[in-house]
Design an enzyme around this catalytic site. Structure first.
Site, PDB file in Angstrom:
ATOM      1  N   PRO A 356     -41.913  15.569  -2.376  1.00 48.70           N
ATOM      2  CA  PRO A 356     -41.832  17.025  -2.537  1.00 48.70           C
ATOM      3  C   PRO A 356     -42.014  17.357  -4.015  1.00 48.70           C
ATOM      4  O   PRO A 356     -41.268  16.853  -4.857  1.00 48.70           O
ATOM      5  CB  PRO A 356     -40.412  17.362  -2.065  1.00 48.70           C
ATOM      6  CG  PRO A 356     -39.910  16.139  -1.377  1.00 48.70           C
ATOM      7  CD  PRO A 356     -40.629  14.976  -1.959  1.00 48.70           C
ATOM      8  N   THR A 358     -42.345  20.353  -6.874  1.00 49.63           N
ATOM      9  CA  THR A 358     -42.182  21.766  -7.165  1.00 49.63           C
ATOM     10  C   THR A 358     -43.417  22.305  -7.871  1.00 49.63           C
ATOM     11  O   THR A 358     -43.866  21.738  -8.852  1.00 49.63           O
ATOM     12  CB  THR A 358     -40.942  21.994  -8.050  1.00 49.63           C
ATOM     13  OG1 THR A 358     -39.800  21.501  -7.367  1.00 49.63           O
ATOM     14  CG2 THR A 358     -40.763  23.470  -8.348  1.00 49.63           C
ATOM     15  N   GLN A 431     -38.434  20.247   3.192  1.00 52.08           N
ATOM     16  CA  GLN A 431     -37.268  19.867   2.390  1.00 52.08           C
ATOM     17  C   GLN A 431     -36.517  21.120   1.959  1.00 52.08           C
ATOM     18  O   GLN A 431     -37.127  22.077   1.476  1.00 52.08           O
ATOM     19  CB  GLN A 431     -37.655  19.069   1.152  1.00 52.08           C
ATOM     20  CG  GLN A 431     -36.422  18.515   0.437  1.00 52.08           C
ATOM     21  CD  GLN A 431     -36.723  17.833  -0.888  1.00 52.08           C
ATOM     22  OE1 GLN A 431     -37.154  18.472  -1.831  1.00 52.08           O
ATOM     23  NE2 GLN A 431     -36.493  16.527  -0.939  1.00 52.08           N
ATOM     24  N   CYS A 463     -32.177  16.934  -6.838  1.00 55.59           N
ATOM     25  CA  CYS A 463     -32.708  17.865  -7.838  1.00 55.59           C
ATOM     26  C   CYS A 463     -31.765  17.951  -9.032  1.00 55.59           C
ATOM     27  O   CYS A 463     -30.583  18.276  -8.875  1.00 55.59           O
ATOM     28  CB  CYS A 463     -32.899  19.247  -7.223  1.00 55.59           C
ATOM     29  SG  CYS A 463     -33.542  20.461  -8.399  1.00 55.59           S
ATOM     30  N   LYS A 503     -32.702  12.864   0.696  1.00 54.47           N
ATOM     31  CA  LYS A 503     -33.265  12.277  -0.528  1.00 54.47           C
ATOM     32  C   LYS A 503     -32.197  12.337  -1.610  1.00 54.47           C
ATOM     33  O   LYS A 503     -31.645  13.412  -1.895  1.00 54.47           O
ATOM     34  CB  LYS A 503     -34.510  13.035  -0.979  1.00 54.47           C
ATOM     35  CG  LYS A 503     -35.253  12.380  -2.143  1.00 54.47           C
ATOM     36  CD  LYS A 503     -36.594  13.064  -2.386  1.00 54.47           C
ATOM     37  CE  LYS A 503     -37.410  12.301  -3.424  1.00 54.47           C
ATOM     38  NZ  LYS A 503     -36.859  12.395  -4.766  1.00 54.47           N
ATOM     39  N   HIS A 545     -34.317   7.790  -5.177  1.00 53.85           N
ATOM     40  CA  HIS A 545     -35.015   7.810  -6.463  1.00 53.85           C
ATOM     41  C   HIS A 545     -34.198   6.957  -7.432  1.00 53.85           C
ATOM     42  O   HIS A 545     -33.012   7.227  -7.635  1.00 53.85           O
ATOM     43  CB  HIS A 545     -35.125   9.251  -6.974  1.00 53.85           C
ATOM     44  CG  HIS A 545     -35.888   9.377  -8.255  1.00 53.85           C
ATOM     45  ND1 HIS A 545     -36.111  10.593  -8.864  1.00 53.85           N
ATOM     46  CD2 HIS A 545     -36.493   8.455  -9.046  1.00 53.85           C
ATOM     47  CE1 HIS A 545     -36.811  10.411  -9.968  1.00 53.85           C
ATOM     48  NE2 HIS A 545     -37.044   9.124 -10.097  1.00 53.85           N
ATOM     49  N   ASN A 602     -38.334   5.344  -4.375  1.00 52.49           N
ATOM     50  CA  ASN A 602     -39.085   6.341  -5.142  1.00 52.49           C
ATOM     51  C   ASN A 602     -38.897   6.097  -6.638  1.00 52.49           C
ATOM     52  O   ASN A 602     -37.784   5.903  -7.095  1.00 52.49           O
ATOM     53  CB  ASN A 602     -38.614   7.743  -4.747  1.00 52.49           C
ATOM     54  CG  ASN A 602     -39.220   8.841  -5.597  1.00 52.49           C
ATOM     55  OD1 ASN A 602     -38.554   9.818  -5.910  1.00 52.49           O
ATOM     56  ND2 ASN A 602     -40.477   8.718  -5.990  1.00 52.49           N
ATOM     57  N   ASP A 604     -41.880   5.758 -10.267  1.00 48.23           N
ATOM     58  CA  ASP A 604     -42.860   5.045 -11.106  1.00 48.23           C
ATOM     59  C   ASP A 604     -43.916   4.282 -10.314  1.00 48.23           C
ATOM     60  O   ASP A 604     -44.401   3.249 -10.778  1.00 48.23           O
ATOM     61  CB  ASP A 604     -42.155   4.082 -12.059  1.00 48.23           C
ATOM     62  CG  ASP A 604     -41.227   4.779 -13.030  1.00 48.23           C
ATOM     63  OD1 ASP A 604     -41.366   6.003 -13.187  1.00 48.23           O
ATOM     64  OD2 ASP A 604     -40.357   4.114 -13.610  1.00 48.23           O
ATOM     65  N   ALA A 626     -44.749  10.354  -6.614  1.00 53.21           N
ATOM     66  CA  ALA A 626     -44.598  11.715  -7.140  1.00 53.21           C
ATOM     67  C   ALA A 626     -45.547  11.942  -8.314  1.00 53.21           C
ATOM     68  O   ALA A 626     -46.699  12.314  -8.130  1.00 53.21           O
ATOM     69  CB  ALA A 626     -43.149  11.948  -7.556  1.00 53.21           C
TER      70      ALA A 626
END
Length: 761
Positions: A356, A358, A431, A463, A503, A545, A602, A604, A626
């Site tokens: 996802p 932004t 999401q 987030c 997540k 992540h 998640n 790199d 990402a």
């Protein structure tokens, strides 16, 4: 795209001006980033990001200490072919000497500005301070360098009335405002005086008209000449008419809507109105929330005392509470789906996931990535409260393209998934972020009713944006594990057959990871859940992540920690109840569909080498990509083919053209649609310019964290695509969208590294 774009130094915009810059310009000043003024059409999280950056900042020039330099005395290593090359250095994307702007060791041996992705996500973390009581006091005007900055406007000087927009010249619809209407009613006057000249890109043919047979913006289209004609009437007058593409069938023509072609999950105006006026019913969520309110006061919900749990007298209490819980569940107007009744989903080596994103994770970019091999996609993170309030900007995030409604790749030989039907599966998931259970539950039920094309619903608990964190949403839920567990259970109860995933990050603070404990709780259930016989939360998949909230993007993602969490999930999936003692025995009715929890890593991932290494070493089911996709969207193609792809400048320009075409199909080919497409293209180019072509690198695989010295491409177009000057990004946009509107603004920020939209949580 017109393939006549040259790469031999001729400027496609001005043939008399070479794309090749003089040596003193090739150092490219300092990195310029697009501005980030809050716009009305921005989603809630995008607004939060932009506001977070509007601090009081002075003019800033990056110090030499933060710029990469190449040491001419670097140690040399011998390659397999007997030649020598410089030793690979951490943090440096070493470019072959032939492509360096300045020789190693020269006074001007200065690299491109370091991209500070930590600062990019927002202002630095500061301890939360209680807002002083300002009731009755005048609110101070916000201060800071960005408060007056704007994208400007991309609109006709005088717009055409909607009653005339798609009608023949002499037979318009009736305007409800009559003479009071502030828009133009005279079609020929609008075309001559107010509408900008047609674009000659794409061969002058409207992409929407070409794809679907008719253009939904009618006379306002910037490619109008391709679908209009003048016809003579019976009385000898000449009338302007819009034409349709005879090569397209009638069914496709009817599919064109005001929100683009091929779009799904586009809710009606009436549904938004019902949400805004609180007329939309969420009976399951309301019932479950009332039940949750009674549970918060029940004795024993927080019983973590071992002595209590060992007391034989509590057995009757537990049994009674369990029976009461079942009675509460039976009292629902419509019994909610249990996790075991959810639709089966699948994550595997053949399903790389697009994170996802932004702002950049918009529909045209996702569509581009799907075409390049992305198997699973997510909407941009949407805030739950604006969704249930019917805000248009937030609901726009739920739109998906028809390509995202196709089944993901699936190789039955890799694994056997009981009950999984690949033909019923799709790529797109939503999401959301929420800080309270009631918000999350109402949002989940609303999405279930209004969005028929959802693979899953994902709860964002990663987030790091301060304005999201301080409300208790995003990564703040990592420190409220009981609330998080309660939210997931509730969402599972009201989402019918749509699976619920989550997540997360490693934790909120550096060196204090909590994800392993959280994963254990989500899979097996916490002590309070066991008291009620709840078992695990029923989460179908967990994405981790490998960074903390405090860390954001500094340092590399911790894949060793991801591997620890993956091992816990693997033990649960392989042995299940064999590893669980009698106290922690899972209730089958609360387990995810098929009894399997998927685990996705998640952080790199920038090449097929990274992807395969994470699968083999961390033992994750799949990997989420990402920033790597923003810089190099064909990373999915590399993963699918298992090899490096050294895309030429012309091939990369083709991808930009494809994005522009998708943007026009999504946002329209009128002045507003062209301006919106240009804005989001520039947002993407603010990442894409960071790609260093594989053919000029000394070492492979490339590393997402490495930064190159100043370099020149193998031709002038490649050099242009790698420019960090925002004016060059605008030049690229004008190759496909023509000159920008006179009121369009795209100003760089003073601080060179302060802008990059939050990539993913």
């Amino acid at each position: 795209m017109n393939n006549e774009v040259q790469v031999n130094g001729i400027n496609p915009l001005d043939p008399d001006q070479s794309l090749k810059s003089p040596p003193e310009v090739l150092n490219l000043e300092r990195t310029a980033h697009p501005q980030n003024t809050v716009l009305a059409e921005d989603s809630a999280v995008t607004k939060a990001e932009k506001l977070e950056r509007h601090g009081d900042q002075k003019d800033f020039l990056e110090s030499d200490a933060k710029r990469i330099k190449i040491n001419p005395s670097a140690d040399l290593e011998t390659a397999n072919d007997g030649t020598t090359k410089s030793e690979r250095r951490k943090g440096v994307a070493q470019v072959k000497p032939a492509y360096l702007v300045y020789p190693p060791g020269s006074n001007r041996d200065t690299g491109a500005a370091v991209q500070d992705d930590d600062a990019a996500e927002g202002a630095a973390h500061e301890p939360f301070q209680q807002t002083p009581d300002t009731r009755g006091k005048r609110k101070e005007k916000s201060k800071g360098q960005n408060t007056s900055r704007s994208f400007g406007s991309s609109r006709d000087e005088v717009g055409l009335c909607s009653s005339r927009m798609t009608r023949p010249e002499f037979s318009p619809n009736e305007c409800q405002y009559g003479e009071k209407c502030r828009f133009e009613h005279d079609l020929r006057k609008y075309l001559e005086d107010w509408k900008r000249a047609d674009l000659c890109t794409f061969g002058g043919i409207c992409p929407i008209w070409k794809a679907k047979g008719r253009c939904n913006v009618g006379w306002k289209c910037r490619f109008l000449a391709s679908h209009m004609e003048e016809r003579q009437t019976a009385d000898g007058k000449k009338e302007l008419h819009l034409t349709e593409n005879p090569e397209i069938d009638e069914l496709s023509k009817r599919e064109v809507t005001s929100t683009g072609i091929g779009t799904l999950n586009d809710i009606s105006t009436g549904a938004k109105s019902d949400l805004m006026k609180r007329r939309f019913k969420t009976l399951k969520a309301d019932t479950y929330n009332k039940w949750l309110d009674t549970q918060t006061q029940r004795p024993g919900e927080q019983r973590d005392d071992p002595e209590f749990n060992q007391d034989p007298q509590t057995e009757n209490v537990i049994a009674e509470e369990k029976q009461e819980k079942e009675d509460n569940r039976a009292s629902h107007n419509s019994p909610p789906f249990l996790p075991s009744e959810k639709r089966r989903i699948y994550f595997g080596p053949e399903t790389p996931v697009l994170a996802p994103l932004t702002t950049q994770g918009n529909l045209p970019f996702r569509r581009l990535c799907v075409g390049l091999g992305a198997q699973l996609t997510y909407s941009e993170m949407a805030m739950s409260l604006p969704l249930i309030q019917g805000q248009r900007s937030e609901w726009a995030l739920m739109r998906a393209h028809e390509s995202e409604a196709t089944p993901p790749a699936f190789n039955p030989q890799n694994t056997t998934v009981k009950g999984y039907d690949n033909s019923r599966d799709l790529k797109f998931g939503a999401q959301i972020a929420a800080n309270k259970p009631w918000q999350a539950l109402k949002t989940a039920e609303t999405l279930t009713k209004l969005c028929p094309h959802l693979r899953l619903m994902d709860l964002n608990c990663g987030c790091p944006i301060d304005l999201v964190y301080r409300t208790g949403a995003g990564s703040a839920l990592l420190d409220s594990q009981a609330k998080l567990d309660k939210i997931i259970r509730g969402m599972n109860a009201v989402s019918n057959d749509i699976p619920i995933t989550v997540k997360i990050r490693m934790g909120t603070k550096d060196n204090k990871p909590t994800a392993l404990k959280l994963v254990d709780r989500l899979v097996y259930g916490g002590q309070d859940a066991q008291v009620y016989g709840g078992g695990g939360s029923g989460v179908a998949a967990i994405t981790l992540h490998g960074r903390s909230r405090q860390q954001r993007y500094t340092k590399s993602a911790d894949w060793e920690y991801i591997a620890e969490c993956a091992a816990l999930i693997k033990r649960f999936n392989e042995k299940g109840d064999e590893l669980a003692d009698t106290v922690r025995e899972a209730d089958p009715s609360t387990q995810p569909a098929g009894g399997k929890v998927y685990f996705i890593g998640n952080g790199d991932c920038y090449s097929h080498i990274d992807y395969q290494r994470h699968l083999s070493e961390a033992k994750v089911d799949s990997v989420m990509v990402a920033r790597g996709a923003l810089i190099k969207p064909w990373v999915f193609e590399e993963i699918e083919k298992g090899q490096y792809l050294d895309k030429s400048a012309t091939e990369r320009l083709d991808l930009i053209e494809q994005f522009v075409r998708y943007g026009l199909e999504t946002w329209g080919s009128d002045e507003i649609g062209v301006g919106t497409t240009r804005r989001f293209l520039l947002e993407w180019l603010s990442f894409a310019y960071r790609y260093v072509p594989l053919g000029i690198l000394e070492h492979l695989p490339p590393n997402l964290q490495d930064r190159p010295p100043a370099w020149r491409g193998r031709n002038d177009l490649e050099t242009l695509l790698g420019s960090d000057n925002y004016k060059d990004w605008i030049k690229i946009s004008e190759m496909f969208l023509g000159p920008a509107h006179k009121d369009f603004r795209f100003e760089p920020k003073h601080k060179s590294n302060s802008y990059e939209i939050e990539a993913e949580g």
